[in-house]
Write a protein that holds these residues in place. Structure first.
Motif, PDB file in Angstrom:
ATOM      1  N   TYR A   1       0.705 -47.113  61.195  1.00 25.24           N
ATOM      2  CA  TYR A   1       1.200 -47.362  59.844  1.00 25.24           C
ATOM      3  C   TYR A   1       1.254 -46.093  58.999  1.00 25.24           C
ATOM      4  N   PHE A   2       0.128 -45.433  58.790  1.00 24.73           N
ATOM      5  CA  PHE A   2       0.143 -44.276  57.899  1.00 24.73           C
ATOM      6  C   PHE A   2       0.976 -43.126  58.471  1.00 24.73           C
ATOM      7  N   GLY A   3       1.067 -43.045  59.798  1.00 19.97           N
ATOM      8  CA  GLY A   3       1.957 -42.048  60.389  1.00 19.97           C
ATOM      9  C   GLY A   3       3.405 -42.304  60.020  1.00 19.97           C
ATOM     10  N   VAL A   4       3.791 -43.581  59.993  1.00 19.23           N
ATOM     11  CA  VAL A   4       5.149 -43.957  59.582  1.00 19.23           C
ATOM     12  C   VAL A   4       5.369 -43.635  58.102  1.00 19.23           C
ATOM     13  N   VAL A   5       4.358 -43.944  57.277  1.00 21.24           N
ATOM     14  CA  VAL A   5       4.461 -43.646  55.850  1.00 21.24           C
ATOM     15  C   VAL A   5       4.655 -42.150  55.638  1.00 21.24           C
ATOM     16  N   ALA A   6       3.837 -41.340  56.306  1.00 30.90           N
ATOM     17  CA  ALA A   6       3.897 -39.891  56.117  1.00 30.90           C
ATOM     18  C   ALA A   6       5.240 -39.317  56.550  1.00 30.90           C
ATOM     19  N   MET A   7       5.721 -39.752  57.714  1.00 30.51           N
ATOM     20  CA  MET A   7       6.999 -39.242  58.206  1.00 30.51           C
ATOM     21  C   MET A   7       8.152 -39.647  57.296  1.00 30.51           C
ATOM     22  N   THR A   8       8.148 -40.903  56.854  1.00 29.82           N
ATOM     23  CA  THR A   8       9.232 -41.388  56.009  1.00 29.82           C
ATOM     24  C   THR A   8       9.229 -40.669  54.665  1.00 29.82           C
ATOM     25  N   LYS A   9       8.058 -40.483  54.103  1.00 31.60           N
ATOM     26  CA  LYS A   9       7.943 -39.768  52.819  1.00 31.60           C
ATOM     27  C   LYS A   9       8.482 -38.343  52.938  1.00 31.60           C
TER      28      LYS A   9
ATOM     29  N   VAL B   1       3.049 -32.980  59.874  1.00 30.60           N
ATOM     30  CA  VAL B   1       4.215 -33.739  59.431  1.00 30.60           C
ATOM     31  C   VAL B   1       5.095 -32.902  58.516  1.00 30.60           C
ATOM     32  N   THR B   2       4.492 -32.303  57.502  1.00 28.21           N
ATOM     33  CA  THR B   2       5.258 -31.523  56.525  1.00 28.21           C
ATOM     34  C   THR B   2       5.932 -30.327  57.164  1.00 28.21           C
ATOM     35  N   SER B   3       5.190 -29.596  57.998  1.00 28.28           N
ATOM     36  CA  SER B   3       5.744 -28.374  58.576  1.00 28.28           C
ATOM     37  C   SER B   3       6.879 -28.676  59.544  1.00 28.28           C
ATOM     38  N   VAL B   4       6.755 -29.760  60.314  1.00 26.73           N
ATOM     39  CA  VAL B   4       7.815 -30.088  61.267  1.00 26.73           C
ATOM     40  C   VAL B   4       9.088 -30.492  60.535  1.00 26.73           C
TER      41      VAL B   4
ATOM     42  N   GLY C   1      17.592 -29.050  76.981  1.00 32.20           N
ATOM     43  CA  GLY C   1      18.640 -28.927  75.971  1.00 32.20           C
ATOM     44  C   GLY C   1      18.309 -29.614  74.665  1.00 32.20           C
ATOM     45  N   VAL C   2      17.195 -30.353  74.642  1.00 35.91           N
ATOM     46  CA  VAL C   2      16.735 -31.018  73.421  1.00 35.91           C
ATOM     47  C   VAL C   2      15.702 -30.123  72.745  1.00 35.91           C
ATOM     48  N   ASP C   3      15.702 -30.116  71.424  1.00 39.59           N
ATOM     49  CA  ASP C   3      14.729 -29.351  70.643  1.00 39.59           C
ATOM     50  C   ASP C   3      13.404 -30.117  70.640  1.00 39.59           C
ATOM     51  N   VAL C   4      12.447 -29.658  71.445  1.00 37.45           N
ATOM     52  CA  VAL C   4      11.149 -30.323  71.569  1.00 37.45           C
ATOM     53  C   VAL C   4      10.127 -29.603  70.695  1.00 37.45           C
ATOM     54  N   ARG C   5       9.441 -30.371  69.851  1.00 34.93           N
ATOM     55  CA  ARG C   5       8.459 -29.777  68.947  1.00 34.93           C
ATOM     56  C   ARG C   5       7.169 -30.592  68.950  1.00 34.93           C
ATOM     57  N   ARG C   6       6.069 -29.889  68.701  1.00 32.44           N
ATOM     58  CA  ARG C   6       4.772 -30.558  68.610  1.00 32.44           C
ATOM     59  C   ARG C   6       4.643 -31.222  67.241  1.00 32.44           C
ATOM     60  N   LEU C   7       4.162 -32.455  67.255  1.00 35.34           N
ATOM     61  CA  LEU C   7       3.941 -33.185  66.012  1.00 35.34           C
ATOM     62  C   LEU C   7       2.833 -34.205  66.208  1.00 35.34           C
ATOM     63  N   ASP C   8       1.896 -34.220  65.275  1.00 34.07           N
ATOM     64  CA  ASP C   8       0.868 -35.254  65.216  1.00 34.07           C
ATOM     65  C   ASP C   8       1.101 -36.009  63.914  1.00 34.07           C
ATOM     66  N   VAL C   9       1.545 -37.258  64.005  1.00 37.23           N
ATOM     67  CA  VAL C   9       1.915 -37.998  62.799  1.00 37.23           C
ATOM     68  C   VAL C   9       0.708 -38.333  61.933  1.00 37.23           C
ATOM     69  N   THR C  10      -0.515 -38.161  62.461  1.00 38.96           N
ATOM     70  CA  THR C  10      -1.710 -38.411  61.658  1.00 38.96           C
ATOM     71  C   THR C  10      -2.211 -37.164  60.954  1.00 38.96           C
ATOM     72  N   ASP C  11      -1.528 -36.044  61.134  1.00 39.45           N
ATOM     73  CA  ASP C  11      -1.912 -34.766  60.526  1.00 39.45           C
ATOM     74  C   ASP C  11      -0.897 -34.418  59.443  1.00 39.45           C
TER      75      ASP C  11
ATOM     76  N   VAL D   1      14.716 -28.986  59.039  1.00 38.91           N
ATOM     77  CA  VAL D   1      15.782 -28.798  58.052  1.00 38.91           C
ATOM     78  C   VAL D   1      16.156 -27.321  57.936  1.00 38.91           C
ATOM     79  N   ARG D   2      15.180 -26.455  57.987  1.00 38.10           N
ATOM     80  CA  ARG D   2      15.456 -25.018  57.917  1.00 38.10           C
ATOM     81  C   ARG D   2      16.276 -24.555  59.121  1.00 38.10           C
ATOM     82  N   ASP D   3      15.914 -25.018  60.316  1.00 41.11           N
ATOM     83  CA  ASP D   3      16.564 -24.533  61.533  1.00 41.11           C
ATOM     84  C   ASP D   3      17.912 -25.195  61.803  1.00 41.11           C
ATOM     85  N   HIS D   4      18.034 -26.461  61.430  1.00 39.04           N
ATOM     86  CA  HIS D   4      19.271 -27.201  61.717  1.00 39.04           C
ATOM     87  C   HIS D   4      20.162 -27.394  60.491  1.00 39.04           C
ATOM     88  N   GLY D   5      19.612 -27.100  59.320  1.00 35.82           N
ATOM     89  CA  GLY D   5      20.413 -27.179  58.106  1.00 35.82           C
ATOM     90  C   GLY D   5      20.476 -28.545  57.459  1.00 35.82           C
ATOM     91  N   ARG D   6      19.928 -29.571  58.126  1.00 33.22           N
ATOM     92  CA  ARG D   6      20.020 -30.928  57.598  1.00 33.22           C
ATOM     93  C   ARG D   6      19.151 -31.859  58.420  1.00 33.22           C
TER      94      ARG D   6
END
Length: 269
Positions: free
Chosen positions: A104-112, A59-62, A45-55, A67-72
């Motif tokens: 660290y950089f994975g956190v930076v990328a996701m937050t940005k 990061v951008t596509s996820v 029941g959870v939306d599970v998606r592939r993500l590599d925070v070092t890529d 936002v596109r699928d959930h609206g926010r």
């Protein structure tokens, strides 16, 4: 409409527990992991998606697709990370870079990537740091360096983000009984042998750590603090997940010249 939270590193441990608890708290949860074949059955029941925070592309596509699928996007939980044991003389610079990329950089990328959407929602950034993001620990040089960087970034970001309506919190677990420890990948005897002149000190550290983790928190207990950071009206910037973690961090925060911490951690080796 239910708020949307994206959580990284949810295949096991604290991330998995946080995803389950966030769903129970009424969030629409996007649970991400590098290998979705490892998704736990409890994420039904959870939306599970592939993500590599070092890529960067991942990061951008996820974030954009969420936002596109959930609206926010109302909240980001930066949980993905990896431990590492070693010391600078016998470790490689490449290993240090890898640890920084994930932690660290994975956190930076996701937050940005998330910040424009969090501004629009008046949302939250919750980042799972560690007591090792406050107190430097023997043979955790690369890992603590990355977590120190995370804490410095988030502490600096917090007042800036607050001016835009975004709340920033770091969560600092101590010892947690999860796959995180196993994923450090240390073969005790091989590591001690490879440590050369540091072998005896590493042996002492590993023995002490085994004792510390024998009384570790459960992932569910640690994840409850993440949910507090998501749901409390005005969470503080820094939250520890246990009384032990609070006392441990307090040692450093009251230790202006570093003597208390050096005395404490020297006793581990």
């Amino acid at each position: 409409m239910s708020p949307v939270v994206l959580i990284t590193g949810t295949s096991s441990g604290i991330g998995l527990a946080a995803a389950i608890q966030a769903q129970q708290a009424g969030y629409r949860v996007v649970a991400t992991m590098r290998d979705t074949s490892r998704a736990d059955d409890r994420l039904e029941g959870v939306d599970v998606r592939r993500l590599d925070v070092t890529d960067p592309e991942s990061v951008t596509s996820v974030v954009e697709s969420v936002v596109r699928d959930h609206g926010r996007l109302d909240a980001l939980v930066n949980n993905a990370g990896a431990g590492h044991i070693g010391t600078v003389e016998t470790d490689s610079v490449e290993n240090y870079r890898k640890v920084m990329e994930v932690n660290y950089f994975g956190v930076v990328a996701m937050t940005k990537a998330a910040m424009p959407h969090l501004r629009a929602a008046g949302g939250r950034v919750v980042t799972v740091s560690s007591v090792g993001g406050v107190v430097g620990q023997p043979f955790n040089e690369a890992y603590c360096a990355a977590k120190f960087a995370v804490e410095g970034m988030m502490e600096s970001l917090a007042p800036v983000a607050a001016q835009q309506g975004v709340t920033v919190t770091v969560v600092e677990p101590g010892a947690v009984a999860s796959e995180f420890v196993a994923n450090v990948g240390v073969d005790r005897e091989s590591a001690i042998e490879a440590a050369g002149p540091y072998g005896a000190s590493l042996q002492g550290y590993l023995s002490r750590t085994a004792t510390a983790f024998s009384g570790a928190q459960t992932p569910d207990e640690a994840a409850a603090t993440i949910i507090s950071a998501l749901t409390d009206e005005q969470p503080p910037f820094r939250l520890q997940t246990s009384d032990w973690a609070r006392a441990f961090v307090a040692t450093k925060l009251a230790d202006a010249d570093g003597t208390a911490v050096q005395k404490l951690t020297t006793g581990w080796i």
